[in-house]
Design a protein around this motif. Structure first.
Motif, PDB file in Angstrom:
ATOM      1  N   ARG A 215      39.773 -12.988 -51.829  1.00 46.89           N
ATOM      2  CA  ARG A 215      39.435 -13.310 -50.440  1.00 46.89           C
ATOM      3  C   ARG A 215      37.939 -13.090 -50.216  1.00 46.89           C
ATOM      4  N   ILE A 216      37.320 -14.049 -49.528  1.00 48.02           N
ATOM      5  CA  ILE A 216      35.905 -13.913 -49.168  1.00 48.02           C
ATOM      6  C   ILE A 216      35.678 -14.651 -47.855  1.00 48.02           C
ATOM      7  N   LEU A 217      34.871 -14.085 -46.975  1.00 45.90           N
ATOM      8  CA  LEU A 217      34.548 -14.731 -45.701  1.00 45.90           C
ATOM      9  C   LEU A 217      33.197 -15.430 -45.833  1.00 45.90           C
ATOM     10  N   ALA A 218      33.180 -16.748 -45.639  1.00 45.81           N
ATOM     11  CA  ALA A 218      31.923 -17.507 -45.747  1.00 45.81           C
ATOM     12  C   ALA A 218      31.005 -17.150 -44.575  1.00 45.81           C
ATOM     13  N   THR A 219      29.812 -16.674 -44.902  1.00 44.14           N
ATOM     14  CA  THR A 219      28.882 -16.218 -43.876  1.00 44.14           C
ATOM     15  C   THR A 219      27.681 -17.140 -43.717  1.00 44.14           C
ATOM     16  N   THR A 220      27.232 -17.748 -44.806  1.00 39.69           N
ATOM     17  CA  THR A 220      26.138 -18.734 -44.706  1.00 39.69           C
ATOM     18  C   THR A 220      26.504 -19.966 -45.523  1.00 39.69           C
ATOM     19  N   THR A 232      28.093 -18.524 -49.039  1.00 34.10           N
ATOM     20  CA  THR A 232      27.768 -17.146 -49.424  1.00 34.10           C
ATOM     21  C   THR A 232      28.564 -16.169 -48.571  1.00 34.10           C
ATOM     22  N   GLY A 233      29.037 -15.088 -49.194  1.00 31.95           N
ATOM     23  CA  GLY A 233      29.767 -14.062 -48.457  1.00 31.95           C
ATOM     24  C   GLY A 233      30.019 -12.847 -49.329  1.00 31.95           C
ATOM     25  N   ARG A 234      30.684 -11.850 -48.752  1.00 33.07           N
ATOM     26  CA  ARG A 234      31.012 -10.632 -49.502  1.00 33.07           C
ATOM     27  C   ARG A 234      32.487 -10.658 -49.894  1.00 33.07           C
ATOM     28  N   ILE A 235      32.767 -10.370 -51.147  1.00 34.67           N
ATOM     29  CA  ILE A 235      34.140 -10.383 -51.652  1.00 34.67           C
ATOM     30  C   ILE A 235      34.910  -9.202 -51.055  1.00 34.67           C
ATOM     31  N   VAL A 236      36.043  -9.497 -50.421  1.00 34.75           N
ATOM     32  CA  VAL A 236      36.874  -8.453 -49.825  1.00 34.75           C
ATOM     33  C   VAL A 236      37.892  -7.936 -50.834  1.00 34.75           C
ATOM     34  N   SER A 237      38.480  -8.819 -51.612  1.00 35.15           N
ATOM     35  CA  SER A 237      39.443  -8.408 -52.641  1.00 35.15           C
ATOM     36  C   SER A 237      39.502  -9.465 -53.729  1.00 35.15           C
ATOM     37  N   GLY A 238      40.033  -9.088 -54.891  1.00 35.10           N
ATOM     38  CA  GLY A 238      40.190 -10.005 -56.003  1.00 35.10           C
ATOM     39  C   GLY A 238      38.889 -10.314 -56.711  1.00 35.10           C
ATOM     40  N   ARG A 239      39.016 -11.162 -57.757  1.00 38.66           N
ATOM     41  CA  ARG A 239      37.841 -11.579 -58.536  1.00 38.66           C
ATOM     42  C   ARG A 239      37.846 -13.098 -58.635  1.00 38.66           C
ATOM     43  N   PRO A 240      36.808 -13.770 -58.137  1.00 34.29           N
ATOM     44  CA  PRO A 240      36.771 -15.239 -58.230  1.00 34.29           C
ATOM     45  C   PRO A 240      36.520 -15.687 -59.667  1.00 34.29           C
ATOM     46  N   GLN A 241      37.151 -16.781 -60.064  1.00 34.44           N
ATOM     47  CA  GLN A 241      36.954 -17.307 -61.416  1.00 34.44           C
ATOM     48  C   GLN A 241      36.702 -18.808 -61.350  1.00 34.44           C
ATOM     49  N   LEU A 307      40.518 -13.844 -42.791  1.00 34.99           N
ATOM     50  CA  LEU A 307      39.711 -12.665 -42.456  1.00 34.99           C
ATOM     51  C   LEU A 307      39.112 -12.849 -41.066  1.00 34.99           C
ATOM     52  N   GLU A 308      38.906 -11.747 -40.369  1.00 35.32           N
ATOM     53  CA  GLU A 308      38.349 -11.803 -39.013  1.00 35.32           C
ATOM     54  C   GLU A 308      36.860 -12.105 -39.065  1.00 35.32           C
ATOM     55  N   ALA A 309      36.423 -13.093 -38.281  1.00 38.36           N
ATOM     56  CA  ALA A 309      35.006 -13.477 -38.240  1.00 38.36           C
ATOM     57  C   ALA A 309      34.355 -12.901 -36.992  1.00 38.36           C
ATOM     58  N   GLN A 310      33.082 -12.494 -37.117  1.00 33.22           N
ATOM     59  CA  GLN A 310      32.344 -11.934 -35.988  1.00 33.22           C
ATOM     60  C   GLN A 310      32.033 -13.012 -34.958  1.00 33.22           C
ATOM     61  N   PRO A 311      32.315 -12.767 -33.661  1.00 36.78           N
ATOM     62  CA  PRO A 311      31.929 -13.747 -32.643  1.00 36.78           C
ATOM     63  C   PRO A 311      30.408 -13.800 -32.505  1.00 36.78           C
ATOM     64  N   VAL A 312      29.894 -14.985 -32.219  1.00 36.78           N
ATOM     65  CA  VAL A 312      28.449 -15.184 -32.096  1.00 36.78           C
ATOM     66  C   VAL A 312      28.118 -15.526 -30.652  1.00 36.78           C
ATOM     67  N   ASP A 313      27.005 -14.963 -30.137  1.00 39.71           N
ATOM     68  CA  ASP A 313      26.599 -15.261 -28.751  1.00 39.71           C
ATOM     69  C   ASP A 313      26.441 -16.769 -28.549  1.00 39.71           C
ATOM     70  N   PRO A 314      26.801 -17.275 -27.374  1.00 43.30           N
ATOM     71  CA  PRO A 314      26.740 -18.724 -27.143  1.00 43.30           C
ATOM     72  C   PRO A 314      25.305 -19.224 -26.989  1.00 43.30           C
ATOM     73  N   PRO A 315      25.084 -20.550 -27.180  1.00 42.41           N
ATOM     74  CA  PRO A 315      23.750 -21.126 -26.949  1.00 42.41           C
ATOM     75  C   PRO A 315      23.348 -20.997 -25.478  1.00 42.41           C
TER      76      PRO A 315
END
Length: 618
Positions: A215-220, A232-241, A307-315
């Motif tokens: 599992r990984i949450l895409a951040t950029t 790009t993101g941080r791996i939460v669990s497991g190993r990608p192959q 995975l839960e994503a951080q809310p971003v301030d609106p435009p």
């Protein structure tokens, strides 16, 4: 269970406080870049516009190895974030990937609006910042005062006791040293590395996370000409192959797509290197997906919950971008169709969560909402460099009606201004006329005054040019989104009218020379003009149709050669951001790869009169 050999940190600060320069030194002193090799200044600012303007626009990740005296070999993933408030969306996403942050503060300027903005986001996520007082070797630096101000800022933002007990270092990123004491040896950045290792926790990883589904949450998101989409993101669990099939889930758990992973890229120094796998807690980039984007969860087929994503301030600000329809359209750019413009804008909105694109009633026009004039200006600048021709409207603030009170709400901003004492009165007068309120006024030494004001975001549209004139170019203004507040009513806009061309052709020197007494010119002799194009600013409040094509009449006594002796004042050239802020509601900015022109929305004079009458009667 934790991974002891890994630390993920972000470097956050206000614009120009030295983040990217400090990262350069961290790369050099850790050995990530060989001492004898050439490295460009501000190596992380790889984008052309970033280098030209000296600001960071996109958050970027790098990695360094460090032999800690406390815990042995360490790998530090470092994310360099933008410092300008307009690009705050980048910072908000990035902070969810890291476990600590370096808060860089200029030892002379102290905490600024963006410092407050990014710090509030970091504290809300429970991060424990390390404060670095940068540029302490400057003659006017006051590190003790600034440290007190930083502590007060932490307290005002509701920091808990652990966060208030932050470590502080004194540093000079340019000279490449940091110390825990103000009168330390000033040798290298070793104290900074050791402080990060001691105070930033390892990535929190569940017991047995390595053996769980990936599992990984895409951040950029970015595009690569060879690999396609890179997430790009941080791996939460497991190993990608690479070679295995994974799926992408949206925030609400819907399946977006299934795809085979083509590459797993780890950050090593300034490069991304392909790896066979990666451990939980590490920050990696993956390729192979065609539709997945920011905030989506990339995971094993067995995973059902995203995975839960951080809310971003609106435009807070929007502009209308449409295809260029002026008489000179299609001469300088090769991407002029509205369909191509639409595809490019939607692609931008995918990777930048702070930008929102919606279609308007006019099929050839699109409303683009963002955080500020600079963010939208950078988007348009990138598009014109790619060969697009566009017509851009005046920025508008995004308002909404409060359901409880029924009041119309608009975005409010905190404005921090550093100005010479002599000019503070003129600045306060102008901003109070624009419905801003003075909250704080204090001397900062050296004949300077700091003003803190709160006011509507729309009050600052088009004000920057006036501000530089009023302060003789010495004032510095910083702003950041504060909150949504009650609508402040009508604000007076541009006071001067414009000079509008009444014909099409090449501007004649003799005609411009005669028009100079009418106001300030925006064009030079020989430039192509057309009916309805704005060629200058009128000295009076009304718009004026003028003839820039009128040549000197020839007689037996007057030769055409005398025309060469005409001396013209240098025209006033507006940058892209200045042009967008300058125009009125009935005007547009014509943007092409080679030119920035101002024009009336309605080119024909009789149509402009009809529109103004309709507006008066409405």
């Amino acid at each position: 269970m934790t991974t002891p050999a890994l630390r993920n940190i972000a470097i956050i600060a206000h614009v120009d406080h030295g983040k990217t320069t400090l990262v350069d030194e961290l790369l050099r002193q850790s050995g990530a870049v060989a001492a004898h090799s050439d490295m460009a200044e501000r190596a992380m600012d790889s984008n052309d516009i970033e280098r030209e303007r000296g600001i960071t626009i996109l958050a970027k990740c790098t990695s360094v190895e460090w032999e800690s005296t406390v815990e042995g070999p360490m790998r530090l993933n470092i994310i360099d974030t933008p410092g300008h408030a307009d690009f705050g969306g980048e910072v908000e996403r990035i902070l969810s990937m890291v476990d600590g942050c370096l808060l860089l503060v200029d030892a002379e300027e102290g905490p600024m609006p963006q410092t407050k903005f990014v710090l509030s986001k970091a504290l809300a996520l429970g991060l424990k910042p390390i404060v670095v007082l940068n540029k302490v070797d400057r003659p006017n630096a006051e590190p003790d005062r600034v440290l007190d101000e930083v502590f007060d800022l932490f307290a005002s933002l509701g920091a808990n006791e652990d966060q208030l007990d932050f470590p502080a270092l004194y540093a000079s990123g340019k000279e490449g040293w940091a110390d825990t004491e103000i009168d330390g040896p000033r040798e290298d950045l070793k104290p900074l590395f050791e402080t990060v290792v001691r105070h930033v926790s390892s990535p929190p990883i569940e017991d047995g996370a390595a053996s769980q589904p990936f599992r990984i949450l895409a951040t950029t998101l970015e595009a690569d000409p060879f690999l396609g989409r890179i997430l790009t993101g941080r791996i939460v669990s497991g190993r990608p192959q690479p070679g295995l099939t994974y799926k992408a889930l949206s925030v609400d758990g819907k399946l977006i797509e299934q795809a085979r992973l083509t590459k797993v890229l780890a950050f090593r120094g300034l490069k991304r290197q392909p790896v066979e796998t990666a451990e939980p807690g590490d920050i990696v980039a993956i390729a192979g997906f065609q539709k997945a984007t920011v905030s989506h969860t990339i995971c094993d087929s067995a995973v059902t919950k995203p995975l839960e994503a951080q809310p971003v301030d609106p435009p807070t600000l929007s502009i209308t971008i449409s295809a260029n329809d002026s008489p000179l359209a299609g001469r300088e750019g090769d991407k002029v169709q509205s369909r191509v413009i639409r595809e490019r804008l939607l692609r931008q909105a995918e990777g930048d969560v702070a930008i929102r694109v919606t279609e308007t009633e006019n099929r050839d026009a699109y409303e683009v909402a963002g955080r500020g004039e600079l963010q939208l200006g950078v988007l348009i600048e990138n598009m014109r460099r790619e060969g697009f021709e566009l017509a851009v409207s005046r920025p508008r603030v995004l308002t909404f009606t409060d359901e409880e009170t029924g009041q119309l709400m608009e975005p409010m901003e905190e404005i921090v201004i550093d100005v010479d004492d002599d000019y503070s009165g003129a600045v306060i007068e102008k901003l109070t006329q624009r419905k801003c309120e003075l909250k704080e006024m204090k001397p900062t030494g050296g004949g300077k005054t700091r003003l803190v004001m709160h006011g509507p975001a729309r009050a600052l549209i088009g004000y920057h040019g006036e501000f530089l004139t009023d302060t003789r170019g010495t004032g510095v203004m910083n702003r950041s989104f504060l909150e949504h507040g009650p609508h402040k009513g009508k604000i007076e806009g541009r006071r001067n009218g414009v000079l509008i061309s009444n014909g099409q052709g090449d501007a004649v020197p003799f005609a411009l020379w005669n028009l100079e007494e009418r106001g300030t010119m925006f064009i030079s002799p020989g430039e192509k003009v057309y009916l309805g194009m704005i060629i200058g600013e009128n000295a009076k409040p009304d718009d004026l149709d003028v003839n820039p094509l009128k040549a000197k009449a020839l007689t037996n006594m007057r030769a055409s050669g005398k025309d060469e002796a005409v001396r013209l004042t240098t025209p006033r050239r507006l940058s892209l951001e200045q042009a967008i802020a300058y125009i009125d509601d009935d005007e547009l900015v014509e943007v092409t790869p080679q030119s920035i022109r101002l024009r009336k929305r309605e080119l024909e004079p009789h149509m402009r009169k009809k529109r103004s009458k309709d507006k008066e009667n409405a």
